[in-house]
Structures are given as C-alpha cells and as structure tokens.
Design a protein around this motif. Structure first.
Motif, PDB file in Angstrom:
ATOM      1  N   VAL A 282     -26.745  61.492 -17.263  1.00 37.21           N
ATOM      2  CA  VAL A 282     -27.042  61.695 -18.687  1.00 37.21           C
ATOM      3  C   VAL A 282     -27.491  63.134 -18.912  1.00 37.21           C
ATOM      4  O   VAL A 282     -27.031  63.815 -19.833  1.00 37.21           O
ATOM      5  CB  VAL A 282     -28.140  60.719 -19.167  1.00 37.21           C
ATOM      6  N   GLU A 283     -28.352  63.610 -18.039  1.00 33.23           N
ATOM      7  CA  GLU A 283     -28.876  64.962 -18.160  1.00 33.23           C
ATOM      8  C   GLU A 283     -27.740  65.990 -18.076  1.00 33.23           C
ATOM      9  O   GLU A 283     -27.662  66.927 -18.872  1.00 33.23           O
ATOM     10  CB  GLU A 283     -29.931  65.194 -17.050  1.00 33.23           C
ATOM     11  N   ALA A 284     -26.826  65.753 -17.102  1.00 30.49           N
ATOM     12  CA  ALA A 284     -25.712  66.690 -16.911  1.00 30.49           C
ATOM     13  C   ALA A 284     -24.829  66.728 -18.151  1.00 30.49           C
ATOM     14  O   ALA A 284     -24.443  67.816 -18.631  1.00 30.49           O
ATOM     15  CB  ALA A 284     -24.896  66.279 -15.690  1.00 30.49           C
ATOM     16  N   VAL A 285     -24.534  65.549 -18.691  1.00 31.08           N
ATOM     17  CA  VAL A 285     -23.665  65.465 -19.874  1.00 31.08           C
ATOM     18  C   VAL A 285     -24.335  66.169 -21.047  1.00 31.08           C
ATOM     19  O   VAL A 285     -23.723  66.969 -21.765  1.00 31.08           O
ATOM     20  CB  VAL A 285     -23.399  63.982 -20.217  1.00 31.08           C
ATOM     21  N   ALA A 288     -24.361  69.924 -20.667  1.00 28.79           N
ATOM     22  CA  ALA A 288     -23.031  70.509 -20.865  1.00 28.79           C
ATOM     23  C   ALA A 288     -22.678  70.547 -22.352  1.00 28.79           C
ATOM     24  O   ALA A 288     -22.077  71.512 -22.830  1.00 28.79           O
ATOM     25  CB  ALA A 288     -21.993  69.693 -20.104  1.00 28.79           C
ATOM     26  N   TRP A 289     -23.081  69.499 -23.098  1.00 26.71           N
ATOM     27  CA  TRP A 289     -22.761  69.471 -24.534  1.00 26.71           C
ATOM     28  C   TRP A 289     -23.594  70.510 -25.290  1.00 26.71           C
ATOM     29  O   TRP A 289     -23.117  71.127 -26.233  1.00 26.71           O
ATOM     30  CB  TRP A 289     -22.996  68.070 -25.097  1.00 26.71           C
ATOM     31  N   ARG A 290     -24.828  70.713 -24.824  1.00 25.30           N
ATOM     32  CA  ARG A 290     -25.679  71.735 -25.461  1.00 25.30           C
ATOM     33  C   ARG A 290     -25.024  73.117 -25.292  1.00 25.30           C
ATOM     34  O   ARG A 290     -24.990  73.911 -26.221  1.00 25.30           O
ATOM     35  CB  ARG A 290     -27.064  71.741 -24.808  1.00 25.30           C
ATOM     36  N   ASP A 291     -24.480  73.343 -24.091  1.00 20.24           N
ATOM     37  CA  ASP A 291     -23.861  74.646 -23.804  1.00 20.24           C
ATOM     38  C   ASP A 291     -22.556  74.825 -24.557  1.00 20.24           C
ATOM     39  O   ASP A 291     -22.240  75.920 -25.011  1.00 20.24           O
ATOM     40  CB  ASP A 291     -23.554  74.771 -22.298  1.00 20.24           C
ATOM     41  N   ALA A 292     -21.771  73.756 -24.634  1.00 15.60           N
ATOM     42  CA  ALA A 292     -20.436  73.880 -25.225  1.00 15.60           C
ATOM     43  C   ALA A 292     -20.145  72.655 -26.082  1.00 15.60           C
ATOM     44  O   ALA A 292     -19.517  71.721 -25.624  1.00 15.60           O
ATOM     45  CB  ALA A 292     -19.395  73.993 -24.101  1.00 15.60           C
ATOM     46  N   PRO A 293     -20.604  72.659 -27.338  1.00 15.69           N
ATOM     47  CA  PRO A 293     -20.364  71.490 -28.180  1.00 15.69           C
ATOM     48  C   PRO A 293     -18.925  71.452 -28.714  1.00 15.69           C
ATOM     49  O   PRO A 293     -18.691  71.558 -29.899  1.00 15.69           O
ATOM     50  CB  PRO A 293     -21.399  71.638 -29.309  1.00 15.69           C
ATOM     51  N   ASP A 294     -17.984  71.312 -27.792  1.00 14.59           N
ATOM     52  CA  ASP A 294     -16.569  71.268 -28.150  1.00 14.59           C
ATOM     53  C   ASP A 294     -15.896  70.351 -27.126  1.00 14.59           C
ATOM     54  O   ASP A 294     -16.098  70.530 -25.916  1.00 14.59           O
ATOM     55  CB  ASP A 294     -15.994  72.684 -28.062  1.00 14.59           C
ATOM     56  N   VAL A 295     -15.115  69.388 -27.614  1.00 12.72           N
ATOM     57  CA  VAL A 295     -14.597  68.356 -26.709  1.00 12.72           C
ATOM     58  C   VAL A 295     -13.745  68.948 -25.586  1.00 12.72           C
ATOM     59  O   VAL A 295     -13.907  68.604 -24.419  1.00 12.72           O
ATOM     60  CB  VAL A 295     -13.800  67.286 -27.499  1.00 12.72           C
ATOM     61  N   ASP A 296     -12.844  69.898 -25.948  1.00 12.78           N
ATOM     62  CA  ASP A 296     -11.951  70.448 -24.924  1.00 12.78           C
ATOM     63  C   ASP A 296     -12.729  71.230 -23.869  1.00 12.78           C
ATOM     64  O   ASP A 296     -12.509  71.076 -22.667  1.00 12.78           O
ATOM     65  CB  ASP A 296     -10.893  71.361 -25.559  1.00 12.78           C
ATOM     66  N   GLU A 297     -13.651  72.060 -24.367  1.00 14.04           N
ATOM     67  CA  GLU A 297     -14.449  72.850 -23.420  1.00 14.04           C
ATOM     68  C   GLU A 297     -15.277  71.949 -22.523  1.00 14.04           C
ATOM     69  O   GLU A 297     -15.403  72.166 -21.324  1.00 14.04           O
ATOM     70  CB  GLU A 297     -15.399  73.770 -24.190  1.00 14.04           C
ATOM     71  N   PHE A 298     -15.834  70.898 -23.145  1.00 15.29           N
ATOM     72  CA  PHE A 298     -16.675  69.964 -22.393  1.00 15.29           C
ATOM     73  C   PHE A 298     -15.858  69.302 -21.286  1.00 15.29           C
ATOM     74  O   PHE A 298     -16.280  69.264 -20.133  1.00 15.29           O
ATOM     75  CB  PHE A 298     -17.252  68.905 -23.339  1.00 15.29           C
ATOM     76  N   SER A 299     -14.645  68.801 -21.630  1.00 20.34           N
ATOM     77  CA  SER A 299     -13.875  68.121 -20.586  1.00 20.34           C
ATOM     78  C   SER A 299     -13.446  69.101 -19.506  1.00 20.34           C
ATOM     79  O   SER A 299     -13.321  68.725 -18.335  1.00 20.34           O
ATOM     80  CB  SER A 299     -12.688  67.336 -21.148  1.00 20.34           C
ATOM     81  N   GLY A 300     -13.258  70.375 -19.887  1.00 17.30           N
ATOM     82  CA  GLY A 300     -12.880  71.395 -18.914  1.00 17.30           C
ATOM     83  C   GLY A 300     -13.959  71.630 -17.862  1.00 17.30           C
ATOM     84  O   GLY A 300     -13.676  72.106 -16.766  1.00 17.30           O
ATOM     85  N   ARG A 301     -15.184  71.286 -18.161  1.00 15.75           N
ATOM     86  CA  ARG A 301     -16.286  71.557 -17.224  1.00 15.75           C
ATOM     87  C   ARG A 301     -16.345  70.566 -16.066  1.00 15.75           C
ATOM     88  O   ARG A 301     -17.065  70.775 -15.093  1.00 15.75           O
ATOM     89  CB  ARG A 301     -17.624  71.483 -17.955  1.00 15.75           C
ATOM     90  N   GLY A 302     -15.619  69.458 -16.204  1.00 17.74           N
ATOM     91  CA  GLY A 302     -15.562  68.472 -15.105  1.00 17.74           C
ATOM     92  C   GLY A 302     -16.903  67.828 -14.797  1.00 17.74           C
ATOM     93  O   GLY A 302     -17.203  67.529 -13.644  1.00 17.74           O
ATOM     94  N   VAL A 303     -17.719  67.610 -15.830  1.00 15.71           N
ATOM     95  CA  VAL A 303     -19.021  66.981 -15.607  1.00 15.71           C
ATOM     96  C   VAL A 303     -18.847  65.504 -15.257  1.00 15.71           C
ATOM     97  O   VAL A 303     -19.657  64.930 -14.535  1.00 15.71           O
ATOM     98  CB  VAL A 303     -19.891  67.077 -16.895  1.00 15.71           C
ATOM     99  N   LEU A 304     -17.754  64.914 -15.777  1.00 16.92           N
ATOM    100  CA  LEU A 304     -17.596  63.462 -15.634  1.00 16.92           C
ATOM    101  C   LEU A 304     -16.461  63.104 -14.702  1.00 16.92           C
ATOM    102  O   LEU A 304     -15.460  63.819 -14.622  1.00 16.92           O
ATOM    103  CB  LEU A 304     -17.308  62.843 -17.000  1.00 16.92           C
TER     104      LEU A 304
END
Ligand code: ADP
Length: 609
Positions: A282-285, A288-304
């Motif tokens: 939860v913390e990681a997600v 990551a959303w705080r840093d990049a509140p954009d769906v594409d950028e978020f999925s690009g980070r490979g957090v999940l």
C-alpha cells in the motif's frame, strides 16, 4: 472401420498436442508458476497418445518408448499436483507422500512392465496398468473435491473459476478412464471408436475449464449483475462517509473481476481503501501515485505485480486511482475486465464526490446550528436585562416619564418582546437539531389550549383582525405538551394576522378526524403561491413577495411548528391561494397508540420524558 478408428486416434493425439501447445504459449506469455506447471502436465499428458501412435506405426513395440510413456504419464499427474498446490498449498508431508507414490508407481511399472510386454503371469498383467492409473487418479482426484469445497467461500466470479478448475480435473480423469481403460480393454472396433469420440469431445471442455475464455468469465459476472446494481445504488446514495464508500467500492471492484486485491488511492496519494494488500505494498503504491499521478506513468514504474488493472478516478478535485490485482483464482484479465472496471470507476468517482459534498454540507449545517445556538444564548441575557429595565420604566419605578417618553418605552418594550420570541425560536430550533427538545405529554382539553393561545395573541392584534374559535360541543381531551402546542398555535395565529395586512377575521376551527384532532387556522390574507408551499416549512424558509417583503420575520416559526407537531406524532399542513387567504391545519393524534412509528429524534424525546 479400422481406418476410421486410426484417424480418430491420430485426431485425439493431435488435439492433446494442441492443448499442450496452447498451455505452453500461455505459460511463456504470462510466466506464472501455476501456468508453467499446467503446461508441463499437459505436454506430458499429450505424449501418451502420441507415443501410442508411434508404437502402432513401429514394426515391433519399443520398451524404451513404453517406459517414456509411463514416466510422462506419472510426471503429468505430479505436475497437476504441483499446479493444484499453487492454489491450495500441500503440506510438506503431503508433498513427500505424493512424491513417494509417484516413485513407487514408476518403479513398480518399470519393473513389472506394461501389457502386452509384461513380465508378469497372464492374470496379473492388467494389474500393473490398474496400479498406474490408480496412482494417477489419487494425484489428480483430490483437487476435484478440494477446489469444489474451497469455491463455497468465494464470491461468484472466483467461485465459478474454482469450480471450473474442479471440472477440469474431473474431465482429465474422465479422459483417462475413457481413453486408456475402456480403449485398451474393449477390443471391438466400434466401442473403441466411441471411446475415442468421447475423449475428443472432452478436450475442448478441458481447455475451456483451464483457460477460461472471456465469454465464460462474462457469464460468471452476469451472476453478479443484480447485486452489483444494488451495490452501486448504495454507493451513490447511502454511503455515510468517504471511507465507507471507498471500502465498499474496493470490495466490489475486486469481486467484479474476481481479483484478489484492490485499492483506491485519493487525489493526494493517500490510500482511501485497500483490500488484500500488505502495508508495504500500500505504501509503495501510494508513494508512486504521489510522485506521478498519471495512470500510464504509474504503470510504467512497475510497482505492482502484473497483470493489474489500473483505472484513473476522475474526482472533482483531481485524479485518483482504482486498481485491481490478480490472485491465483482470478480469471484471465483482459480488455473486457478493464472495460467493466472502467465503467464501474465512473460510478465510484460519482459516489465519492457525492459523499464529499454531503460531508461538506453536513459540516456547514453543524456550523449553522452551532452559530444559532451560540448567538441566541448570547443574546438572551442582554435582552432579558433590557426587558427588565423597560418594565421598570413603564411602571415608573425609575422615576416618572412624560407621555411621549412612556409611548416610546411601550414601543421599545413590544420590540424587545418580539426579539425575545425570536431568540426563543432560535434556541428551540437549535435544540431540535441536536435532539434535545423534549415533550412533556399529559391529557389536555383542546379548546382550552386554543383559547389560551388566542388570549396570548389578542393584545397584539387589532379590531381589523377579529379572532374566532369554533369547536364541537363535546370536550376533546388528548395527550399533548400544552406549552409546545400553544407555541405552534400562537405562531399560526400571529402569522395569520401578520400576513393579512388588509385585515379580515382569523378563524380557529377544531374538528375531529380519524384517530386525530384537527385545529385549522384560517385567514383572508395575502395567501401563498402553490410553488412556494413546500419551502415554508424549511429552516429560515421565507416567501418574499411584494405583499410580504416589508413584514419582519426570520422564517423559523413554521419550521418549528411543524417539527413540534411531528414530535407529537401529528403534522402541520398548509393550503393557500394567492390573494384569497391561507389555512394551516395542525393534526394531533387522539391517543398515544395513534402516534405513528417515531423517528430517532422523537424516540429520544419520548424516552427523555
Ligand atoms: P416568518 O413569519 O418569521 O417569516 P414563518 O416560518 O412563520 O416565518 O413563515 C414562513 C413564511 O411563510 C413567511 O415568510 C410567509 O411568507 C409565509 N407565511 C406564513 N404564514 C402565512 C400566512 N398565514 N399567509 C401567508 N403567508 C404566510
């Protein structure tokens, strides 16, 4: 006939090879442990009919190939056991036992040899094949029951998926029994053709149960439709706060696609609700959303862990994130699932926004109530002192006043009394809001209450507004809080005079209704337009027209009057025509038993005595 059988046998072998290939492709694409085990099991399983065809084509059967076939067959059973263990884990002992069973069965079969090249005496030859098949059935049979039992605790989509797996294992066993046992033992060709046909028909079933084409998961989801509709309605209308709304939304998002975990991250990166996720995840997600509140950028980070479904939540104050993560029982995520969740996300965003708005409104209401309470309390003291001095001035206690001074004091005194009444109304309204207004019910004669109210108002009235009371001859005694009913009536009579600037009689009529007594206050004043009627009874609800704009008031009188009537279990209604006059009718139940089911506020009042 034999040619048909041969064609069928080749077709069955080819069907199994295709099944193995499809599973291998799937495993390579998804790289998940259970899919790899399944692919190994199915490829090994397909080797058995393929080797049988090769043997048939050879001039003499090869013992080496028979042995490979035995190894492939039991290897397939073990692979299936490992596949099942990814869903419902086996204990260490169970693993060891299963491995021992495989080794023992392989050793026994290799030593004894399979028919027709068995080393055993005639009557025992078939026994070897039976032992082999039995070992296999034990390995594969257990998950049928396990998956079915486990399915009972899951919501429909996952339940269906688990039952699909259970069915897949049953089909595997059916194929084995039909293809191997019946096929080998029935020596007549038509029977063999039938068994081959059955085996062939079972292959697509096996594929459907294991791979779950989109159509199937759509059907499972259809089971949820009614409940989902209800859940969306609840989400939109009934959720008391954002956290509850988000928790419900997350629960349904997971249920909808059969996911194992789901989450909603707010616009500011804070997790609003999560399900099935570790705090670290939860913390990681959230970070990551705080840093990049954009769906594409978020999925690009490979957090999940992939494949996850991620949908942007278009909230009134920015973009939030709704995510669903797959688990072992999750049917394959695809465009259909993403679409479903996308549609659902719009309802979630609307629900969350609605709750936020309601929360803000409630906070404003609370502030308004607190202000009302505070202001009226603070005003009460000074007004009491002013009234005290006024009365002393009027009575001449502070020295004599000349006639015009006395006149001025009388006007000021009347205005101070008016102010006092307004303050009392504000205090009552605040008490009502907080559920602190308590009734003291006792039997009271109705006419006497009406007359007392008229007596209170009469000094404020004038010759242009004669007040008439009409009542039936019988004495009507009903339970009420006489003081509160008097407040209602003085409000109504006062309004009747106030809003009849042209004069005219004010008629108070008492009649008996069904289980109730009705007190109607009728005037011949300015009247109220039909569209404005519902607004009269709301807090601070005033109707401003040319005829009434100059008349002082704060719009609390009718609100209070109706709330008090309802606390009694009765009601207050209005009937009016512009320019013709108005009738306000107070209904009070004749006995406690006639009081309808009370709301929480009134129950508290009744409980409070
Ligand atoms: P207030 O009189 O202090 O404004 P009320 O709650 O007693 O507040 O009344 C609300 C509104 O209803 C008034 O502003 C007035 O426009 C309308 N109203 C109430 N009673 C009458 C009446 N008898 N005739 C016409 N209008 C009325």
């Amino acid at each position: 006939m034999t040619a048909i059988l041969a064609v069928l046998q080749y077709t069955v072998a080819a069907a199994f090879v295709l099944l193995g290939l499809a599973a291998t492709l799937d495993a390579v694409q998804r790289r998940e442990r259970p899919r790899v085990y399944l692919a190994i099991a199915l490829v090994l399983f397909s080797l058995v009919p393929v080797i049988a065809r090769v043997q048939a084509a050879l001039p003499a059967p090869s013992t080496a190939l028979v042995n490979v076939s035995i190894l492939a067959f039991l290897g397939c059973g073990y692979g299936i056991l490992l596949f099942r263990s990814c869903f419902i884990p086996l204990s260490r002992t169970q693993h060891l036992l299963a491995a021992a069973l495989v080794v023992a069965a392989v050793a026994f079969t290799l030593v004894a040899g399979l028919p027709p090249s068995s080393r055993l005496p005639g009557p025992y030859q078939q026994l070897v094949a039976d032992v082999l098949i039995l070992a296999w059935v034990v390995l594969v049979g257990d998950p049928i029951v396990r998956f079915w039992l486990a399915s009972r605790d899951h919501p429909p989509v996952q339940r269906a998926r688990l039952r699909g797996l259970s069915l897949a294992f049953a089909v595997l066993i059916a194929i084995l029994l039909v293809g191997s046992v019946a096929g080998n033992r029935l020596q007549n060709v038509p029977a063999q053709i039938v068994t081959q046909l059955i085996a062939l028909a079972l292959v697509p079933m096996l594929y459907a149960s294991l791979a779950q084409p989109g159509q199937l998961s759509r059907q499972w989801r259809a089971l949820e439709q009614d409940e989902l509709q209800q859940a969306i309605r609840d989400l939109l209308v009934f959720s008391p706060d954002r956290a509850t709304a988000a928790a419900r939304a997350v629960g349904w998002a997971a249920r909808l696609v059969g996911a194992d975990a789901a989450f909603i991250i707010d616009v500011d990166g804070q997790p609003l609700a999560t399900q099935g996720m570790s705090p670290a995840q939860v913390e990681a997600v959230s970070e990551a959303w705080r840093d990049a509140p954009d769906v594409d950028e978020f999925s690009g980070r490979g957090v999940l862990r992939q494949p996850a479904i991620l949908i942007g939540l278009h909230l009134s104050d920015g973009l939030g994130l709704l995510g669903a993560l797959p688990g072992p029982f999750t049917p394959v995520f695809g465009a259909y699932e993403a679409g479903q969740l996308g549609g659902y996300a719009s309802a979630v965003a609307a629900g969350l926004d609605r709750v936020r708005m309601t929360e803000r409104l409630a906070a404003m209401e609370r502030a308004k109530g607190q202000f009302l309470n505070l202001a009226s309390h603070e005003l009460r003291g000074p007004v009491a002192i002013i009234r005290g001095y006024m009365s002393m001035l009027e009575r001449g206690t502070l020295g004599p006043l000349n006639e015009s001074g006395l006149q001025a004091v009388r006007v000021m005194s009347a205005k101070a009394t008016e102010m006092n009444a307004l303050i009392e109304q504000m205090l009552d309204a605040a008490r009502l809001e907080e559920g602190r207004l308590q009734l003291r019910l006792r039997p009271v004669e109705v006419r006497s209450v009406v007359e007392r109210a008229v007596d209170l108002i009469r000094p404020l009235g004038d010759a242009d507004h004669p007040i008439v009371v009409e009542a039936p001859d019988e004495r009507l005694t009903i339970p009420m809080d006489a003081e509160r009913v008097q407040t209602i009536l003085t409000n109504l009579i006062d309004n009747a005079i106030k809003y009849s600037p042209g004069g005219g009689p004010v008629e108070c009529r008492i009649t008996v209704g069904d289980g109730s007594v009705l007190i109607a206050v009728h005037d011949h004043g300015v009247g109220i337009a039909a569209d404005d009627l519902p607004r009269l009874f709301s807090r601070f609800g005033r109707v401003s027209s040319d005829a009434t704009r100059h008349i002082p008031g704060i719009g609390l009188g009718l609100y209070l009057a109706r709330e008090l009537a309802r606390l009694h279990g009765g009601d207050l209604t209005a009937d009016s025509r512009v320019g013709k006059g108005s009738t306000f009718t107070l209904t009070l139940p004749t006995s406690e038993a006639d009081r309808p089911e009370q709301n929480g506020l009134a129950a508290e009042v009744a409980g409070g005595g």
